[in-house]
Motif scaffolding. Sequence first.
Motif, short mmCIF file in Angstrom:
data_model
loop_
_atom_site.label_atom_id
_atom_site.label_comp_id
_atom_site.label_asym_id
_atom_site.label_seq_id
_atom_site.Cartn_x
_atom_site.Cartn_y
_atom_site.Cartn_z
N TYR A 207 0.83 -1.20 0.00
CA TYR A 207 0.00 0.00 0.00
C TYR A 207 0.86 1.25 0.00
CZ TYR A 207 -3.60 -3.35 1.25
OH TYR A 207 -4.44 -4.43 1.25
N LEU A 208 0.41 2.24 -0.75
CA LEU A 208 1.07 3.54 -0.80
C LEU A 208 0.16 4.54 -0.09
CD1 LEU A 208 3.64 4.88 -2.19
CD2 LEU A 208 2.00 5.81 -3.82
N GLU B 71 -13.53 0.92 4.39
CA GLU B 71 -13.64 -0.09 3.35
C GLU B 71 -12.25 -0.49 2.89
OE1 GLU B 71 -14.97 2.89 3.15
OE2 GLU B 71 -17.10 2.57 3.44
N THR B 72 -12.08 -1.79 2.61
CA THR B 72 -10.80 -2.27 2.10
C THR B 72 -10.60 -1.76 0.69
OG1 THR B 72 -10.94 -4.24 3.44
CG2 THR B 72 -9.46 -4.32 1.58
N SER B 73 -9.47 -1.13 0.43
CA SER B 73 -9.19 -0.60 -0.89
C SER B 73 -8.80 -1.72 -1.83
CB SER B 73 -8.05 0.43 -0.80
OG SER B 73 -7.75 0.95 -2.06
N VAL B 74 -9.66 -1.98 -2.83
CA VAL B 74 -9.37 -3.03 -3.79
C VAL B 74 -8.38 -2.55 -4.83
CG1 VAL B 74 -10.41 -4.53 -5.54
CG2 VAL B 74 -11.64 -4.04 -3.42
N LEU B 75 -8.48 -1.28 -5.21
CA LEU B 75 -7.66 -0.74 -6.30
C LEU B 75 -6.94 0.51 -5.84
CD1 LEU B 75 -6.97 -0.90 -9.37
CD2 LEU B 75 -8.92 0.60 -9.75
N GLN B 76 -5.61 0.53 -5.96
CA GLN B 76 -4.79 1.70 -5.64
C GLN B 76 -4.00 2.11 -6.87
OE1 GLN B 76 -2.27 0.84 -2.23
NE2 GLN B 76 -3.53 2.24 -1.05
N VAL B 77 -3.86 3.44 -7.06
CA VAL B 77 -3.11 3.98 -8.19
C VAL B 77 -2.06 4.95 -7.65
CG1 VAL B 77 -3.25 5.32 -10.32
CG2 VAL B 77 -5.10 3.76 -9.71
N VAL C 196 -0.61 0.17 -10.57
CA VAL C 196 -1.95 -0.16 -10.11
C VAL C 196 -1.86 -1.38 -9.20
CG1 VAL C 196 -4.27 -0.87 -10.79
CG2 VAL C 196 -3.00 0.75 -12.20
N ASN C 197 -2.25 -1.21 -7.96
CA ASN C 197 -2.30 -2.32 -7.00
C ASN C 197 -3.72 -2.85 -6.91
OD1 ASN C 197 0.38 -2.09 -6.45
ND2 ASN C 197 0.15 -1.27 -4.39
N ILE C 198 -3.86 -4.15 -7.02
CA ILE C 198 -5.17 -4.77 -6.95
C ILE C 198 -5.14 -5.88 -5.91
CG2 ILE C 198 -6.98 -5.97 -8.25
CD1 ILE C 198 -5.69 -4.84 -10.81
N ASN C 199 -6.08 -5.85 -4.98
CA ASN C 199 -6.24 -6.92 -4.01
C ASN C 199 -7.55 -7.66 -4.32
OD1 ASN C 199 -4.15 -7.11 -1.86
ND2 ASN C 199 -4.55 -4.91 -1.74
N LEU C 200 -7.45 -8.92 -4.58
CA LEU C 200 -8.61 -9.72 -4.98
C LEU C 200 -8.98 -10.73 -3.92
CD1 LEU C 200 -7.54 -10.37 -8.69
CD2 LEU C 200 -9.12 -8.63 -7.84
#
Length: 360
Positions: A156-157, A275-281, A292-296
């Motif tokens: 995470y950034l 909320e859990t961040s699914v998508l970070q830019v 782009v960070n994606i948590n699935l």
Amino acid sequence: RDQPRSRGLGDVYKRQTQDIVVIRKHILGLEYLDSPYKMIAADVNNSGGITGLDMVLIRSLILLNMDEFPNNTSWRFVDGNFVFPNVNQALSSNFPEYISINNLVEDRDYNIIGVKIGDVNGTVQPWNLIAADTREKDGTIFLSVDNQGFRVGGEYLIAMRAKDFKEMVAYQFTLEFDEGKLDFTGFEKGVLEEMTEQNIGTRFLEKGKLTVAWTTSEDKNVNDNEPLFFLKFKAKQNGDLSDLLQINSSKTETVAYDDDGNVFDVNLIFEGGKETSVLQVFPNPTSENIFVNINLEKTISIQLDIYNAFGQLEKTVLQNTIQPKGFFQQKINVQDFSSGTYFIKMKMGAEIIVRKFIVL
């Protein structure tokens, strides 16, 4: 006889980023030091001059990367009756650091001036070396971060933004995080040019504490939505950021200054829900690459597209690509993009998530 030139207790306390600001202005000729004792205090490495190295050493002490100044003592003492022949050349003067007492037969008063090395702004109280700055604060600077949830293994950034960051010249604080749930993995620059990795102290990293100190020679104004800097973490356990991060004075004192010398407290606030961040830019804004960070939560098919501000498709990054459960990072080169605002749209089954980013 000789007055003690003590080393030790007090070196790691009471140095402030405001001291660096004062020295920087002196070196640049913007505002010269007006006292020979301030010059002695500013020459922290005892080189006979005031240079950028003195600022580096004070910052290192504030960050607690060191416990004492090299080649100098914590205090220097000057015969108070000595008259400096040229105040502007105080460091080249052979000023006496001792007094001689002959045939002492009764109590007498002596004029001795103590100079705390590094304390150019004169805030040290000799009877209270350990306590924080006792000056009344003129207000509070709020640093804000987007609250989010963490998943094990995710990277995470965290963008550190400021509220009402106007005409500021310095800040310092201790950033404490839960080392049982987060690993600190790095630093990214934001809008403050002088804020680099050298402004972050990691001596107490294993205890979940980062020391932070920033200064500038010209006052800075930053918009509320602009990041001062970014911190990178990797999640060791699930959790929420608001439960894992705080600013305090446990190592480096929490304080900030503006160009008028006003003193501010520094507090951390969290914006948004948990909320859990699914998508970070990040980094955002950017001029070269974006990540782009994606948590699935499960293996799923992903469509990842980039649109411009007019809603026109600029690039398809992933097209119905099967991605396994867990953390995934996608690097995207945007050097060929025109400057402006863009949107990343991720579709996962029936769910759609959109994030905005800016190309400089």
